[in-house]
Enzyme design. Structure first.
Site, PDB file in Angstrom:
ATOM      1  N   LEU A 199       0.941  -1.323   0.184  1.00  0.00           N
ATOM      2  CA  LEU A 199       0.003   0.124   0.114  1.00  0.00           C
ATOM      3  C   LEU A 199       0.736   1.093   0.014  1.00  0.00           C
ATOM      4  O   LEU A 199       2.090   1.203   0.748  1.00  0.00           O
ATOM      5  CB  LEU A 199      -0.843  -0.040   1.047  1.00  0.00           C
ATOM      6  CG  LEU A 199      -1.890  -0.922   1.190  1.00  0.00           C
ATOM      7  CD1 LEU A 199      -2.696  -0.884   2.684  1.00  0.00           C
ATOM      8  CD2 LEU A 199      -2.937  -0.850   0.078  1.00  0.00           C
ATOM      9  N   ASP A 200       0.662   2.225  -0.695  1.00  0.00           N
ATOM     10  CA  ASP A 200       1.510   3.572  -0.709  1.00  0.00           C
ATOM     11  C   ASP A 200       1.563   4.066   0.845  1.00  0.00           C
ATOM     12  O   ASP A 200       0.655   3.827   1.554  1.00  0.00           O
ATOM     13  CB  ASP A 200       0.649   4.801  -1.415  1.00  0.00           C
ATOM     14  CG  ASP A 200       0.431   4.376  -2.999  1.00  0.00           C
ATOM     15  OD1 ASP A 200       1.269   3.325  -3.486  1.00  0.00           O
ATOM     16  OD2 ASP A 200      -0.466   4.711  -3.607  1.00  0.00           O
ATOM     17  N   ARG A 201       2.368   4.778   0.920  1.00  0.00           N
ATOM     18  CA  ARG A 201       2.572   5.481   2.283  1.00  0.00           C
ATOM     19  C   ARG A 201       1.413   6.092   2.726  1.00  0.00           C
ATOM     20  O   ARG A 201       1.028   5.878   3.879  1.00  0.00           O
ATOM     21  CB  ARG A 201       3.798   6.647   1.949  1.00  0.00           C
ATOM     22  CG  ARG A 201       4.291   7.213   3.212  1.00  0.00           C
ATOM     23  CD  ARG A 201       5.736   7.629   3.211  1.00  0.00           C
ATOM     24  NE  ARG A 201       5.970   8.603   4.316  1.00  0.00           N
ATOM     25  CZ  ARG A 201       5.817   9.915   4.407  1.00  0.00           C
ATOM     26  NH1 ARG A 201       5.814  10.458   3.040  1.00  0.00           N
ATOM     27  NH2 ARG A 201       6.217  10.521   5.232  1.00  0.00           N
TER      28      ARG A 201
END
Ligand code: URA
Length: 237
Positions: A103-105
């Site tokens: 998952l992106d930051r």
């Protein structure tokens, strides 16, 4: 509990059950120091010592942990820039598990960790088309034509995405649930960007039949045996 020797060897990832039968018959397997060539032999994995080519065979314990990932954590083990990672917030004893995808930051939501390579492959394999549902907040109301665009697929980097399922969930047309069936890099954000929207918030609600449920932000828990069995069965469908 006693199980057939060839099943035990296969469970320990020596080879397929059929191949393990051949290994037994060709004299490569010992149980408690004795050569065993008999296919009917049963072993108790808790008590018996099984050797394959004179090396002790052990059954790896597979674990499955889900995390409700908060913002500002990256999904890798080590970060050269020393940013916070998801391994800072899961219990230390699960540090040997790997996240299934990323998952992106700035994305929150469901992240699965496991040491089960086969299940990871099944979940990630493009052919399996495992759906991932994201709750999305965008910067302006979505237009009908763009809802249609999502359900046909969007051109990203010269390649169409698979059709996504999209559902508008609030009357202001700013909140949507989007289900995608691939795992291209920053896919949901890029799909919206292509159509002229900015994603304000992004949260993954589910991966296949696995969902976040009531798990609180920043918390993690192991999956239960029935949950794991259900997931495996669903993947084999
Ligand atoms: N799509 C994105 O844009 N970001 C994620 O983290 C996952 C899917």
């Amino acid at each position: 509990m006693e199980i057939r020797l060839q099943k035990y060897l296969a469970d320990c990832k020596i080879a397929s059950r059929r191949k393990c039968e051949e290994y037994i018959q060709s004299g490569l397997v010992k149980v408690n120091g004795k050569l065993v060539k008999e296919l009917g032999t049963k072993v108790d994995p808790q008590k018996d010592i099984v050797l394959f080519e004179n090396k002790k065979v052990t059954q790896e314990k597979f674990l499955y942990l889900i995390l409700h990932k908060p913002k500002d954590y990256i999904s890798t083990k080590d970060d050269p820039e020393k940013r916070k990672t998801v391994f800072d917030i899961i219990p230390k004893e699960y540090a040997h598990l790997n996240p299934v995808g990323r998952l992106d930051r700035n994305t929150t939501g469901l992240l699965l960790f496991t040491n089960d390579g086969e299940l990871t492959q099944d979940l990630m394999h493009p052919k399996k088309k495992v759906g991932k549902v994201y709750r999305v907040e965008i910067d302006k109301p979505i237009k009908e034509k763009d809802v249609m665009a999502f359900s046909k697929g969007v051109m990203l980097e010269d390649k169409m995405t698979l059709p996504a399922n999209i559902e508008v969930i609030t009357r202001d047309f700013l909140h949507l649930d989007v289900e995608i069936f691939e795992g291209r890099n920053r896919q949901v954000r890029k799909m919206f960007e292509m159509l002229g929207y900015d994603v304000v918030k992004l949260k993954r609600l589910s991966i296949g039949i696995l969902s976040l449920g009531k798990l609180k932000l920043g918390m993690s828990r192991l999956l239960t045996v029935p949950e794991i069995e259900r997931l495996k069965k669903w993947l084999k469908k």
